[in-house]
Write an enzyme that holds these catalytic residues in place. Structure first.
Site, short mmCIF file in Angstrom:
data_model
loop_
_atom_site.label_atom_id
_atom_site.label_comp_id
_atom_site.label_asym_id
_atom_site.label_seq_id
_atom_site.Cartn_x
_atom_site.Cartn_y
_atom_site.Cartn_z
N CYS A 49 0.82 -1.21 0.00
CA CYS A 49 0.00 0.00 0.00
C CYS A 49 0.85 1.27 0.00
O CYS A 49 0.48 2.28 -0.60
CB CYS A 49 -0.93 0.01 1.20
SG CYS A 49 -1.97 -1.47 1.33
N CYS A 122 -1.96 3.08 3.26
CA CYS A 122 -2.75 2.06 3.93
C CYS A 122 -3.68 2.68 4.97
O CYS A 122 -3.66 3.88 5.21
CB CYS A 122 -1.84 1.00 4.54
SG CYS A 122 -0.74 1.62 5.82
N SER A 470 -12.64 -5.10 9.20
CA SER A 470 -12.05 -4.62 7.96
C SER A 470 -13.14 -4.11 7.05
O SER A 470 -14.29 -4.56 7.09
CB SER A 470 -11.30 -5.77 7.28
OG SER A 470 -11.03 -5.46 5.93
#
Length: 559
Positions: A49, A122, A470
């Site tokens: 990321c 990220c 998540s």
């Protein structure tokens, strides 16, 4: 000298020692006469990321120099959620948000920069960057590093979500280990943040809607010329911001927060946005609550058909015009405060004047044909969550679930039970002592939720936790349950087999145990000993507040 800016670090006779130090790294008289611009980077090599952010920062610095500034880059840590998922490392993720924000704040104060560019990729590097911008209130701008293009497997687009769910399918016996290996080899084809409308792209969209970036910053993928052009434009823009003296708190108004909530809802974003927007508001001095998030988000239709529930990824959004397309639709529906200022000086609505709705595609739906009539989050309250719990409504196909509690005091035990086929349809899986203080660090449960999906239980099992999820999680998954178990919240009092009733339309989550019995359990309950007694985890557990307050850290641990 450029404009009226006089750098505190380099100006005057008394700053000769500092100038001498900067000459040692190659700065010239001309460099020292220019405004000094801090470039707060979050590059690390240990994950995709943020892997490319050194190159991104170079383009930002070119833009700064060409616009009359002297850029000085500094770095922070970055803990990647996908890398940390399913083991102790996930406890570091949310904690890293505070550490990153702290380190940027320390860098700004220590080097007395004139202005600031923050670069994130990220999940936690993005909110941390904005929190630091709000704290320091220096003329600042945010830049997203962009997301990863999707992989391809067996003729379909795939993301890291598919790999997590495939691991559950292997344990169920519906996928082979060889197939899993083939999938893992192609799911992440290059660098960039996770491609679906998971936390990274949720937050990049929210930050663009807040007005803290250059236009169309969120959607273009990481490996693209457009992403590098955005980096250069950001470098030039920060100089304009400096000379206009535009500060983050000028932009981060209540109306701007409502815009961010609306965009998250319209794009089917991650529940992590609830934590991070509350934290942004705390740092900016705005009184934002869970009720505000529910009120604004529940009135917004879901317009983008994006993973984890939908078909597409952020790369597809980029192809049809990016987040400005969604903003324009919200404006047309009178669900956007178009007159709010942006960091580059123009009103948000002015950025949308030339945006047109793209026809011949179904990535972003028009207002007459939304993906769902309402997007956003349901904030549930009741005897199990007096201070609130968060459900992503776009990921839940059921409005009611009633069943027996299956109680686990840590994530690993819940995961083991799921893959061992000990969870059956109708169960309500409780994962507690994983909250901000109890974890500490409020672990994400993608390994658990993906295992539930992989076991074929998504439509028949509910999960409740004081941890979080998540952005790739989907199903009847309720997180952020507050007060958390570690401080004696009702979640700590649940026993195996207790009946729990969830009614989404009523926004209730009820532990069907008599009050008298709960009182007896409460008197007998004792808080578990802290899991960490030294170091950053122990300090965080002392200072962190409730998830209902954004899990920010305060000097007394109470927001």
């Amino acid at each position: 000298m450029s404009g009226n800016v006089r750098n505190k670090l380099t100006a005057g006779v008394e700053r000769a020692p500092q100038r001498a130090m900067l000459r040692a790294i190659g700065l010239t008289d001309d460099d020292l006469e220019r405004p000094i611009i801090g470039i707060a980077n979050t590059w690390v090599e240990a994950q995709p990321c943020n892997y490319h952010l050194r190159e991104v920062a170079q383009r930002v610095k070119e833009g700064v120099r060409d616009a009359g500034g002297t850029p000085l880059e500094f770095n922070t840590i970055a803990v990647n959620d996908a890398m940390a998922m399913g083991h102790e490392g996930m406890k570091a993720s949310l904690i890293s948000r505070e550490v990153i924000a702290d380190s940027i704040e320390l860098g700004v104060v220590g080097y007395q920069f004139d202005a600031l560019v923050t670069i994130g990729g990220c999940d936690k590097t993005q909110p941390a960057s904005v929190m630091a911008m709000a704290r320091t209130n220096l003329p600042s701008i945010y830049l997203y590093g962009g997301s990863i293009p999707p992989g391809e497997w067996n003729g379909k687009k795939v993301t890291i979500q598919d790999v997590f769910e495939a691991a559950g399918a292997v344990s169920r016996g519906t996928m082979t280990v060889q197939q899993l290996h083939e999938l893992e080899c192609v799911a992440c084809p290059t660098f960039g943040a996770c491609g679906g409308m998971f936390t990274a792209n949720t937050m990049s969209s929210a930050i663009e809607a807040l007005g803290l970036t250059v236009p169309n910053c969120a959607a273009p993928v990481a490996p693209s010329g457009l992403r590098m052009q955005l980096a250069y434009d950001t470098g030039r823009a920060v100089m304009k911001i400096l000379h206009s003296n535009i500060r983050p708190r000028d932009i981060m108004t209540r109306d701007a927060f409502e815009n961010a909530i609306s965009v998250v809802a319209a794009m089917g974003g991650s529940t992590n946005a609830v934590l991070h927007l509350l934290a942004f508001a705390y740092e900016a001095g705005i009184n934002l609550t869970l009720d505000d998030i529910e009120r604004v988000g529940s009135r917004v239709p879901e317009l983008a058909d994006l993973k984890p529930v939908g078909k597409y990824v952020m790369a597809d959004v980029a192809q049809v015009g990016g987040v400005p397309v969604v903003l324009k639709l919200l404006k047309e529906a009178q669900l956007l405060h178009a007159d709010v200022p942006t960091v580059t000086g123009e009103a948000l609505g002015d950025r949308l004047e030339n945006v047109t709705f793209p026809t011949g595609q179904d990535v972003v739906h028009d207002l007459a044909n939304p993906v769902r009539k309402t997007g956003g989050f349901a904030i549930l309250r009741g005897s199990l969550a007096p201070d609130g719990a968060v459900l992503k409504t776009t990921g839940a196909s059921r409005s009611v679930h009633k069943g027996p509690a299956r109680v686990f005091d840590r994530e690993e035990d819940a995961y083991s039970a799921i893959v061992a086929k000990k969870i059956v349809p109708g169960d309500v899986v409780i994962v507690r002592y994983e909250g901000p203080k109890g974890g500490p660090g409020m672990r994400e449960m993608l390994a658990v939720t993906a295992a539930i999906v992989g076991q074929g239980l998504k439509e028949s099992v509910a999960l409740i936790t004081d941890g979080r999820f998540s952005g790739a999680s989907h199903g009847l998954m309720i997180g952020h349950t507050s007060p958390e178990a570690q401080v004696g919240g009702p979640l700590a009092l649940v026993k195996e087999g207790d009946i729990i009733n969830i009614e989404i339309e009523k926004r209730t989550i009820t532990l069907e145990v008599p009050v008298e019995e709960l009182d007896l359990r409460r008197r007998a309950w004792r808080a578990p000993a802290p899991k960490y007694k030294h170091g950053v985890f122990a300090k965080y557990a002392k200072l962190v507040t409730s998830a209902s307050k954004g899990a920010v850290c305060t000097v007394d641990g109470a927001a």
